[in-house]
Design an enzyme around this catalytic site. Structure first.
Site, PDB file in Angstrom:
ATOM      1  N   ASP A 135       1.669  -3.484   7.527  1.00 19.60           N
ATOM      2  CA  ASP A 135       1.882  -3.976   6.156  1.00 19.60           C
ATOM      3  C   ASP A 135       1.589  -5.469   6.163  1.00 19.60           C
ATOM      4  OD1 ASP A 135       3.145  -4.425   3.441  1.00 19.60           O
ATOM      5  OD2 ASP A 135       3.664  -2.317   3.723  1.00 19.60           O
ATOM      6  N   HIS A 153      -0.747  -4.754   0.544  1.00 17.85           N
ATOM      7  CA  HIS A 153       0.045  -4.546   1.762  1.00 17.85           C
ATOM      8  C   HIS A 153      -0.723  -4.891   3.032  1.00 17.85           C
ATOM      9  CE1 HIS A 153       3.491  -3.006  -0.377  1.00 17.85           C
ATOM     10  NE2 HIS A 153       2.659  -2.353  -1.147  1.00 17.85           N
ATOM     11  N   GLU A 158       0.712  -0.486  -5.222  1.00 15.28           N
ATOM     12  CA  GLU A 158       1.128  -1.834  -5.618  1.00 15.28           C
ATOM     13  C   GLU A 158       0.010  -2.880  -5.526  1.00 15.28           C
ATOM     14  OE1 GLU A 158       5.855  -1.619  -4.941  1.00 15.28           O
ATOM     15  OE2 GLU A 158       4.750  -2.093  -3.144  1.00 15.28           O
TER      16      GLU A 158
END
Ligand SMILES: *[C@@H]1O[C@H](CO)[C@@H](O)[C@H](O)[C@H]1NC(C)=O
Ligand SMILES: *[C@@H]1O[C@H](CO)[C@@H](O)[C@H](O)[C@H]1NC(C)=O
Ligand SMILES: *[C@@H]1O[C@H](CO)[C@@H](O)[C@H](O)[C@H]1NC(C)=O
Ligand SMILES: *[C@@H]1O[C@H](CO)[C@@H](O)[C@H](O)[C@H]1NC(C)=O
Ligand SMILES: *[C@@H]1O[C@H](CO)[C@@H](O)[C@H](O)[C@H]1NC(C)=O
Ligand SMILES: *[C@@H]1O[C@H](CO)[C@@H](O)[C@H](O)[C@H]1NC(C)=O
Ligand SMILES: *[C@@H]1O[C@H](CO)[C@@H](O)[C@H](O)[C@H]1NC(C)=O
Length: 596
Positions: free
Chosen positions: A248, A302, A366
């Site tokens: 991440d 990420h 996201e």
């Protein structure tokens, strides 16, 4: 099935029980399907029953977890079992999957030894022989949609040994049967004996094929040892997918042979790296336990640490972070950088070599448009191509799609086959986008929004296959202190095991279960590391295991006595530090604690 258990008369007979002094001042009685604690009046009471024995004969479904979906029949006669003499009798040694069975029986032997005292182990008892009848002995990997059904028969052979006969379609179904048998081997602590019911018949098969746990190892590093411990607990609960969110923004612990600078720059320390041999070790450890590892390389958001020198990541640790990502530090790929895709190809190639996946996770959650918008370079690139349609969202969705198209081309090239791909729900999976960008024959969508999100129906209507990780029931990191603000963290409150148990895929999909591959309970590790990972997962992950294996029509209330029993098994047999759910008193006095 359940009703038989409720009214079953408890007449346990045992060939070994004699009038010697008992170790305890307590015995158990089965009253209305629940074991109740009673004082012993006479220290040589021959019929006195220990809690562990009572649980098998009295609790619903013979106290098995997850509860079988077919027949469960247990006679009322116990035999002592010799932990040193548990062996395989009937299978050709040359069958390719025989090592899976050998491993499972070896594991059973070790766990059986751990159950009793040294004295109990050395008391002797009957030898147990396993006879396997396996339709396809060539299956050596627990891939998607294999038939995990089994049947288990236990009887006494003419020579007096225990005959454990297992029928299954493949070794992984048989492995489940061995787990089930192991749950029926208990330590009678009144007499310090290892015992097992003699006449057993279980028919069983799971409802869902994808029964997983999702673990993040980037926000905080989780050691190989802790991962293995959790895989052991998965095997003991018949979960079969370890979804590894390995990297991440925060750290890059994956050692890529072709791009070693990523973990060199991106790991928290040289020790907090998963080296290739360690990954192969975990993959093999999982495989022999019926668990397949699903690697995730999350992109284009990420990402961050590790990519500092690449020129491919924008917004790295940009502040104030709230404007450019969901939690600090920010970071996102710049899809306009052509050199990025070769590097991605290298990472995919390294991952395929180590994980040998049957399905691959490309993340895709996201994405921050405001991050891309803040980069002059990206805006110029878009304008140069006339990608400045009437809506800004459309501009960036196109850019995102460009990333996904180029990334998957690299992936396919490295995989040399067309692997199914998992993606998280996102802007791209919305009704107006998904059919344009993510073909349903290729992509499985992992839902992380709420279980009541209308997007679920949209996806089902568009005939997508789903994995459920709805955060309101399956994010096991919810309910702790805030870390980017005071108060509690974003998805509070804490999700109790009952909530996990009530998160029925049948209900969420309105009965369209053929489009539900399964579920995965996720642990994001912002606030977890080795010191607490076990307790965050367990025993709540076991609640998920039963929902996915059995899709029970009953509520958590029926499962309550059994999950307390299973929690004890997890701690004792797998060494996982599962949290206590209730006072031990409630385990010893079944059905006296939860309100009716
Ligand atoms: C043990 O003693 C109690 C109280 O005297 C009595 O009620 C109970 O029936 C006795 N139990 C047995 C198994 O004899
Ligand atoms: C205790 O139980 C044993 C075996 O059932 C019996 O032989 C003995 O008489 C009992 N003793 C007492 C004091 O009741
Ligand atoms: C073991 O049990 C199975 C199923 O009950 C039976 O078919 C088989 O003949 C038994 N084998 C032996 C060696 O007792
Ligand atoms: C779109 O791109 C064209 C070509 O670069 C440019 O002439 C035009 O002004 C742009 N429109 C907007 C709204 O940015
Ligand atoms: C995207 O479209 C909007 C609306 O036409 C335009 O104002 C904007 O400049 C475009 N963005 C980029 C990055 O080209
Ligand atoms: C979904 O599948 C059903 C049954 O095969 C079919 O009738 C329907 O047209 C499909 N819907 C879409 C949007 O593809
Ligand atoms: C599923 O929905 C039904 C009807 O709303 C409800 O009665 C039942 O409790 C739900 N099942 C679970 C496991 O939540």
């Amino acid at each position: 099935m359940k009703d038989n258990w409720f009214f079953k008369l408890l007449i346990v007979s045992c060939s070994i029980w004699s009038a010697t002094a008992l170790n305890s001042a307590w015995r158990w009685e089965c009253i209305g399907g629940f074991c109740q604690k009673r004082r012993i009046n006479n220290s040589t009471e021959t019929g006195a029953i220990s809690l562990s024995v009572c649980q098998i004969f009295c609790s619903n479904n013979a106290a098995l977890w997850p509860k079988p979906t077919g027949k469960v029949s247990v006679g009322n006669y116990l035999l002592p079992i010799n932990a040193n003499s548990i062996d395989i009798a009937g299978i050709a040694a040359t069958a390719p999957s025989v090592s899976i069975l050998r491993h499972a029986v070896q594991r059973l032997r070790q766990q059986t030894e751990q159950k009793g005292s040294a004295k109990a182990r050395n008391k002797g008892g009957r030898a147990a022989f396993f006879y396997f009848d396996i339709a396809d002995t060539s299956i050596v990997d627990p891939v998607l949609r294999i038939d995990e059904s089994y049947s288990l028969f236990v009887s006494e052979s003419s020579s007096g040994s225990l005959n454990v006969t297992i029928k299954a379609q493949n070794a992984f179904g048989a492995r489940h049967a061995i787990e089930t048998f192991g749950q029926l081997v208990v330590h009678d602590d009144l007499r310090d004996e290892l015992v097992v019911p003699r006449d057993v018949e279980v028919e069983d098969a799971p409802v869902y094929t994808y029964r997983g746990l999702t673990l993040d190892t980037s926000r905080n590093f989780i050691s190989v040892e802790a991962i293995k411990r959790n895989i052991d607990a998965m095997a003991a609960s018949k979960l079969n997918r370890f979804h590894w969110h390995i990297t991440d923004t925060h750290s890059f612990p994956f050692y890529s042979k072709s791009q070693p600078q990523l973990s060199k720059l991106g790991a928290y320390s040289p020790k907090k790296v998963y080296m290739p041999d360690q990954i192969e070790d975990i993959v093999e450890y999982a495989r022999v336990r019926g668990v397949k590892v699903v690697p995730e390389f999350d992109a284009p958001a990420h990402v961050g640490e590790g990519w500092q020198d690449s020129g491919f990541v924008v917004c790295l640790n940009k502040q104030p972070w709230e404007l450019y990502c969901v939690e600090p530090p920010c970071g996102q790929f710049d899809p306009t950088e052509d050199g990025l895709y070769d590097v991605l190809g290298d990472i995919y190639g390294d991952m395929f070599e180590l994980f040998k996946p049957d399905i691959f996770h490309m993340g895709g959650d996201e994405i921050s448009f405001s991050c891309w918008r803040s980069e002059e370079k990206i805006l110029n690139w878009l304008n140069a191509r006339g990608w400045n349609s009437s809506s800004e969202e459309e501009n960036f969705t196109k850019l995102w799609n460009l990333f996904q198209t180029k990334a998957i081309a690299q992936l396919d090239f490295k995989a040399k086959t067309t692997l199914p791909i998992i993606m998280w729900t996102s802007e791209l999976t919305r009704k107006e986008n998904i059919q344009k960008y993510l073909p349903k024959d290729r992509y499985v969508i992992q839902v992380w929004t709420e279980g009541s999100d209308p997007q679920i129906k949209d996806l089902l209507d568009a005939n997508y296959t789903l994995i459920l990780s709805n955060y309101d029931a399956l994010y096991l990191d919810c309910g702790f202190a805030g870390w980017v603000a005071g108060g509690n963290n974003w998805c509070s409150p804490y999700i109790g095991w009952q909530k996990v148990y009530s998160n029925s895929p049948y209900n969420i999909s309105a009965g369209r279960t053929d489009q539900i591959l399964g579920s995965s309970a996720a642990l994001w590790t912002e606030q977890v590391d080795d010191s607490s990972v076990d307790g965050r997962f367990w025993p709540r992950a076991a609640a998920l295991a039963e929902i996915l294996w059995s899709e029970p029509k009953t509520t958590w209330r029926e499962a309550e006595p059994r999950i307390l029993i299973h929690r004890e098994r997890l701690v004792r047999d797998t060494g996982v530090n599962a949290e206590a759910l209730e006072p031990e008193w409630c385990l010893q006095n079944e059905n006296n604690c939860p309100q009716n």
